[in-house]
Design a protein around this motif. Structure first.
Motif, PDB file in Angstrom:
ATOM      1  N   CYS A  26      -2.605  53.284  74.648  1.00  0.00           N
ATOM      2  CA  CYS A  26      -2.175  51.703  74.628  1.00  0.00           C
ATOM      3  C   CYS A  26      -0.488  52.742  75.963  1.00  0.00           C
ATOM      4  CB  CYS A  26      -0.540  51.740  73.268  1.00  0.00           C
ATOM      5  SG  CYS A  26      -1.884  50.846  71.963  1.00  0.00           S
ATOM      6  N   SER A  27      -0.107  53.878  75.538  1.00  0.00           N
ATOM      7  CA  SER A  27       1.093  54.164  76.470  1.00  0.00           C
ATOM      8  C   SER A  27      -0.083  54.582  77.959  1.00  0.00           C
ATOM      9  CB  SER A  27       1.514  55.921  76.010  1.00  0.00           C
ATOM     10  OG  SER A  27       2.166  55.249  75.092  1.00  0.00           O
ATOM     11  N   CYS A  28      -1.252  55.026  77.961  1.00  0.00           N
ATOM     12  CA  CYS A  28      -2.698  55.316  79.212  1.00  0.00           C
ATOM     13  C   CYS A  28      -2.647  53.556  80.184  1.00  0.00           C
ATOM     14  CB  CYS A  28      -2.998  55.957  78.976  1.00  0.00           C
ATOM     15  SG  CYS A  28      -2.458  57.383  78.073  1.00  0.00           S
ATOM     16  N   ILE A  29      -2.633  53.176  78.539  1.00  0.00           N
ATOM     17  CA  ILE A  29      -3.614  51.216  79.268  1.00  0.00           C
ATOM     18  C   ILE A  29      -1.669  51.003  79.912  1.00  0.00           C
ATOM     19  CG2 ILE A  29      -3.863  49.439  79.077  1.00  0.00           C
ATOM     20  CD1 ILE A  29      -5.470  50.893  76.113  1.00  0.00           C
ATOM     21  N   THR A  30      -0.333  50.951  79.509  1.00  0.00           N
ATOM     22  CA  THR A  30       0.600  50.332  80.012  1.00  0.00           C
ATOM     23  C   THR A  30       0.759  50.747  80.946  1.00  0.00           C
ATOM     24  OG1 THR A  30       1.636  51.742  78.303  1.00  0.00           O
ATOM     25  CG2 THR A  30       1.355  49.415  77.606  1.00  0.00           C
ATOM     26  N   ALA A  31       0.767  52.204  80.834  1.00  0.00           N
ATOM     27  CA  ALA A  31       1.313  52.861  81.664  1.00  0.00           C
ATOM     28  C   ALA A  31       0.375  52.377  83.507  1.00  0.00           C
ATOM     29  CB  ALA A  31       0.593  54.145  82.245  1.00  0.00           C
ATOM     30  N   LEU A  32      -0.145  52.664  83.416  1.00  0.00           N
ATOM     31  CA  LEU A  32      -1.977  51.683  84.255  1.00  0.00           C
ATOM     32  C   LEU A  32      -1.321  50.568  84.766  1.00  0.00           C
ATOM     33  CD1 LEU A  32      -4.555  52.661  86.143  1.00  0.00           C
ATOM     34  CD2 LEU A  32      -5.593  51.821  83.841  1.00  0.00           C
ATOM     35  N   ILE A  33      -1.932  49.828  83.982  1.00  0.00           N
ATOM     36  CA  ILE A  33      -1.886  47.734  84.409  1.00  0.00           C
ATOM     37  C   ILE A  33       0.046  48.087  84.363  1.00  0.00           C
ATOM     38  CG2 ILE A  33      -1.507  45.711  82.929  1.00  0.00           C
ATOM     39  CD1 ILE A  33      -3.683  47.297  83.200  1.00  0.00           C
ATOM     40  N   GLY A  34       0.944  48.549  84.049  1.00  0.00           N
ATOM     41  CA  GLY A  34       2.339  48.583  85.279  1.00  0.00           C
ATOM     42  C   GLY A  34       2.238  48.561  86.361  1.00  0.00           C
ATOM     43  N   GLY A  35       1.699  49.984  86.535  1.00  0.00           N
ATOM     44  CA  GLY A  35       1.376  50.526  87.829  1.00  0.00           C
ATOM     45  C   GLY A  35       1.220  49.765  88.901  1.00  0.00           C
ATOM     46  N   LEU A  36      -1.041  48.632  88.404  1.00  0.00           N
ATOM     47  CA  LEU A  36      -1.108  47.699  89.193  1.00  0.00           C
ATOM     48  C   LEU A  36      -0.199  46.558  89.041  1.00  0.00           C
ATOM     49  CD1 LEU A  36      -4.505  48.256  87.435  1.00  0.00           C
ATOM     50  CD2 LEU A  36      -4.318  48.761  89.745  1.00  0.00           C
ATOM     51  N   PHE A  37       0.502  46.231  88.151  1.00  0.00           N
ATOM     52  CA  PHE A  37       1.171  45.219  87.660  1.00  0.00           C
ATOM     53  C   PHE A  37       2.196  44.874  89.081  1.00  0.00           C
ATOM     54  CE2 PHE A  37       5.032  42.528  86.784  1.00  0.00           C
ATOM     55  CZ  PHE A  37       3.507  40.866  85.789  1.00  0.00           C
ATOM     56  N   TYR A  38       2.973  46.256  89.709  1.00  0.00           N
ATOM     57  CA  TYR A  38       3.743  45.995  90.372  1.00  0.00           C
ATOM     58  C   TYR A  38       3.167  46.353  91.960  1.00  0.00           C
ATOM     59  CZ  TYR A  38       7.294  48.809  93.896  1.00  0.00           C
ATOM     60  OH  TYR A  38       7.511  49.096  94.547  1.00  0.00           O
ATOM     61  N   ASN A  39       1.980  46.859  91.789  1.00  0.00           N
ATOM     62  CA  ASN A  39       1.385  46.839  93.727  1.00  0.00           C
ATOM     63  C   ASN A  39       1.420  45.969  93.398  1.00  0.00           C
ATOM     64  OD1 ASN A  39       0.028  48.427  95.536  1.00  0.00           O
ATOM     65  ND2 ASN A  39      -1.859  47.546  94.926  1.00  0.00           N
ATOM     66  N   TRP A  40       0.915  44.641  92.819  1.00  0.00           N
ATOM     67  CA  TRP A  40      -0.287  43.481  93.180  1.00  0.00           C
ATOM     68  C   TRP A  40       1.112  42.590  93.179  1.00  0.00           C
ATOM     69  CZ3 TRP A  40       0.443  39.793  88.684  1.00  0.00           C
ATOM     70  CH2 TRP A  40      -0.626  38.175  88.945  1.00  0.00           C
ATOM     71  N   MET A  41       2.668  43.090  92.923  1.00  0.00           N
ATOM     72  CA  MET A  41       3.800  42.374  93.231  1.00  0.00           C
ATOM     73  C   MET A  41       4.301  41.946  93.869  1.00  0.00           C
ATOM     74  SD  MET A  41       6.016  41.097  89.196  1.00  0.00           S
ATOM     75  CE  MET A  41       7.116  40.529  90.384  1.00  0.00           C
ATOM     76  N   PHE A  42       4.295  43.207  94.543  1.00  0.00           N
ATOM     77  CA  PHE A  42       4.768  43.778  96.056  1.00  0.00           C
ATOM     78  C   PHE A  42       4.186  44.058  96.958  1.00  0.00           C
ATOM     79  CE2 PHE A  42       5.521  47.353  99.349  1.00  0.00           C
ATOM     80  CZ  PHE A  42       7.544  47.049  98.768  1.00  0.00           C
ATOM     81  N   ALA A  43       2.348  44.351  96.543  1.00  0.00           N
ATOM     82  CA  ALA A  43       2.141  43.766  98.173  1.00  0.00           C
ATOM     83  C   ALA A  43       1.131  42.638  98.611  1.00  0.00           C
ATOM     84  CB  ALA A  43       0.587  45.280  97.797  1.00  0.00           C
ATOM     85  N   SER A  44       0.772  41.990  96.998  1.00  0.00           N
ATOM     86  CA  SER A  44       0.250  40.917  97.671  1.00  0.00           C
ATOM     87  C   SER A  44       0.625  40.389  97.564  1.00  0.00           C
ATOM     88  CB  SER A  44      -1.164  40.902  96.619  1.00  0.00           C
ATOM     89  OG  SER A  44      -2.151  39.718  96.438  1.00  0.00           O
ATOM     90  N   LEU A  45       1.851  39.221  96.485  1.00  0.00           N
ATOM     91  CA  LEU A  45       2.892  38.181  95.872  1.00  0.00           C
ATOM     92  C   LEU A  45       4.156  38.681  96.945  1.00  0.00           C
ATOM     93  CD1 LEU A  45       2.447  37.966  92.427  1.00  0.00           C
ATOM     94  CD2 LEU A  45       0.958  37.491  94.563  1.00  0.00           C
ATOM     95  N   GLU A  46       4.424  39.661  97.762  1.00  0.00           N
ATOM     96  CA  GLU A  46       5.386  40.702  98.693  1.00  0.00           C
ATOM     97  C   GLU A  46       7.043  39.652  97.791  1.00  0.00           C
ATOM     98  OE1 GLU A  46       5.130  38.093 102.282  1.00  0.00           O
ATOM     99  OE2 GLU A  46       2.834  39.519 103.065  1.00  0.00           O
ATOM    100  N   TYR A  47       7.243  40.263  96.775  1.00  0.00           N
ATOM    101  CA  TYR A  47       8.029  39.930  95.673  1.00  0.00           C
ATOM    102  C   TYR A  47       9.266  41.331  96.211  1.00  0.00           C
ATOM    103  CZ  TYR A  47       7.004  36.099  92.684  1.00  0.00           C
ATOM    104  OH  TYR A  47       6.749  35.120  92.392  1.00  0.00           O
ATOM    105  N   PRO A  48      10.979  41.296  96.168  1.00  0.00           N
ATOM    106  CA  PRO A  48      11.602  42.289  96.612  1.00  0.00           C
ATOM    107  C   PRO A  48      11.007  43.720  96.046  1.00  0.00           C
ATOM    108  CG  PRO A  48      12.270  40.452  96.779  1.00  0.00           C
ATOM    109  CD  PRO A  48      11.187  40.317  96.421  1.00  0.00           C
TER     110      PRO A  48
END
Length: 437
Positions: A26-48
């Motif tokens: 569960c820790s590995c899955i959440t770390a991977l999903i958290g990184g992808l989620f950050y990149n998606w919000m920052f690069a694609s959705l352009e949030y601060p």
């Protein structure tokens, strides 16, 4: 891998070793999903970035706690991944394509249009200035021409005319015209900038809404599938699975599967039923329409760059237009010719001074002092990324069927006892149908 999946899909770990294995998974899955989620919000959705960091960390911690402690939540989360290959996943990828295209293409189009307007402004400014400067040529010609006439008539002693100089007033102050052109250019630039910002803000807001709704719907669809799987024995129960084959072989009723109805699907290999193939074609046609719209936007970018590049190159090749003012003057003066001829005397004419002069001027329409921003060529990486995403989108059109089959297998691995009930229900249904026939 089979052992790790067995630990992950069990409702309760059997011992401490399985507990730590589940926690690490569960820790590995959440770390991977958290990184992808950050990149998606920052690069694609352009949030601060600070908002992306806070939200991704909170989301990762909540996801870790949920996956580790709630068994059905692990099943729902596992089904979210193949659900990305369905309609909702295509919506997410399609919104990403739209944002990438609009955010990267619109500024280039606006910049190239501004370059064309700058070329037009430069041509108008230099042409008007050169045309106004040509009035000085007319003034000089009129002064010389008037001086020649005055000099000629000054030789006469009988008649002294008034001042024979031509008077020509020319407009020498061009600053007011240049100021008006600069104000008009600045207004056009502000209008284009506001339009560009409006388009980018609208697309960004729309993409955030679509992305948020799609993510929520992904979770809802996975939850809805699991709920129907656990409450309705008939839901998504038309596959001839290995358990059904083993059950029929144990009860010596393998013939039930040989003459099974066409509605049953044997999920082996890459075989698709006719109904599944028709659905894939319909989805592919709808996706092609979206691709054509994006290609139209990319074609507009190439067209704007081509026009801007041609305008800049042609403006640099403009040569001055030569203008020549040629004045030729010849006059004679006769003393009362009609009166003299009445008495039979020949009339006499006195030639005046001839005047012939040429004046040259060049009308210039371009100048090296004009501030023209260079045209911006299309970014080939945008076309590459959009093409790659659409390849993934077209693959999901045909992978949607297999994604739904994978959802069934995931649910069956998390709830094996309920899968046995579903297989038994389908077996009895086939037996009743054969008995009725």
């Amino acid at each position: 891998m089979a052992d790790l999946w067995w630990v992950y899909s069990k409702p309760v770990p059997a011992d401490g070793r399985e507990l730590w294995t589940l926690f690490l998974q569960c820790s590995c899955i959440t770390a991977l999903i958290g990184g992808l989620f950050y990149n998606w919000m920052f690069a694609s959705l352009e949030y601060p970035w600070h908002l992306c960091t806070a939200v991704s960390i909170s989301f990762s911690l909540l996801l870790l706690l949920t996956l580790f402690s709630v068994h059905p939540a692990r099943c729902v989360f596992s089904m979210v991944m193949p659900t990305l290959g369905t309609k909702q996943g295509r919506k997410l990828l399609l919104s990403t394509c739209v944002v990438i295209s609009v955010v990267n293409v619109t500024p280039n189009i606006v910049t190239n249009v501004q370059t064309v307007l700058q070329v037009i402004k430069c041509i108008c400014k230099n042409s008007s200035g050169s045309l106004l400067n040509s009035t000085a040529l007319l003034q000089a010609a009129s002064q010389e021409f008037g001086g020649a006439i005055q000099e000629a008539v000054s030789l006469l002693t009988l008649y002294k005319p008034m001042n024979g100089r031509f008077k020509f007033s020319s407009l020498q102050n061009t600053s007011s015209i240049y100021r008006k052109m600069d104000l008009a250019g600045e207004k056009i630039s502000r209008d284009f900038l506001s339009t560009e910002m409006l388009v980018k803000d609208s697309v960004r807001a729309g993409n955030r809404l679509v992305a948020g709704f799609s993510m929520l719907y992904l979770c809802f669809e996975s939850t809805w599938y699991l709920k129907n799987y656990l409450t309705d024995l008939r839901f998504d129960n038309f596959y001839i699975t290995g358990r059904l084959e083993r059950l029929a072989a144990d009860r010596k009723a393998a013939h039930l599967l040989v003459g099974s109805p066409k509605t049953l699907i044997r999920p082996r290999g890459l075989w698709l039923s006719r109904e599944e193939g028709v659905q894939c074609l319909v989805r592919a046609v709808l996706l092609t329409l979206a691709l054509l719209l994006l290609l139209l936007l990319l074609a507009m970018e190439h067209f704007a760059f081509s026009v801007a590049d041609t305008a800049v190159r042609r403006a640099a090749q403009f040569s001055g237009v030569p203008v020549t003012l040629h004045i030729k003057y010849r006059a004679k003066i006769g003393i009362l010719p009609s009166f003299v001829e009445g008495f039979g005397f020949p009339s006499e004419e006195f030639p005046l001074r001839d005047f012939e002069q040429s004046y040259h001027h060049d009308l210039i329409s371009s100048s090296a002092h004009c501030r023209i921003s260079p045209p911006v060529p299309p970014n080939p990486s945008v076309l590459l990324v959009v093409g790659l995403l659409f390849c993934i989108l077209y693959s999901t059109v045909f992978l949607e069927t297999y994604a739904r089959r994978l959802c069934r297998k995931i649910a069956a691995s998390f709830f094996p006892s309920w899968e046995e009930k579903r297989v038994l229900y389908l077996y009895r249904k086939l037996a009743r149908r054969q008995k009725k026939e």
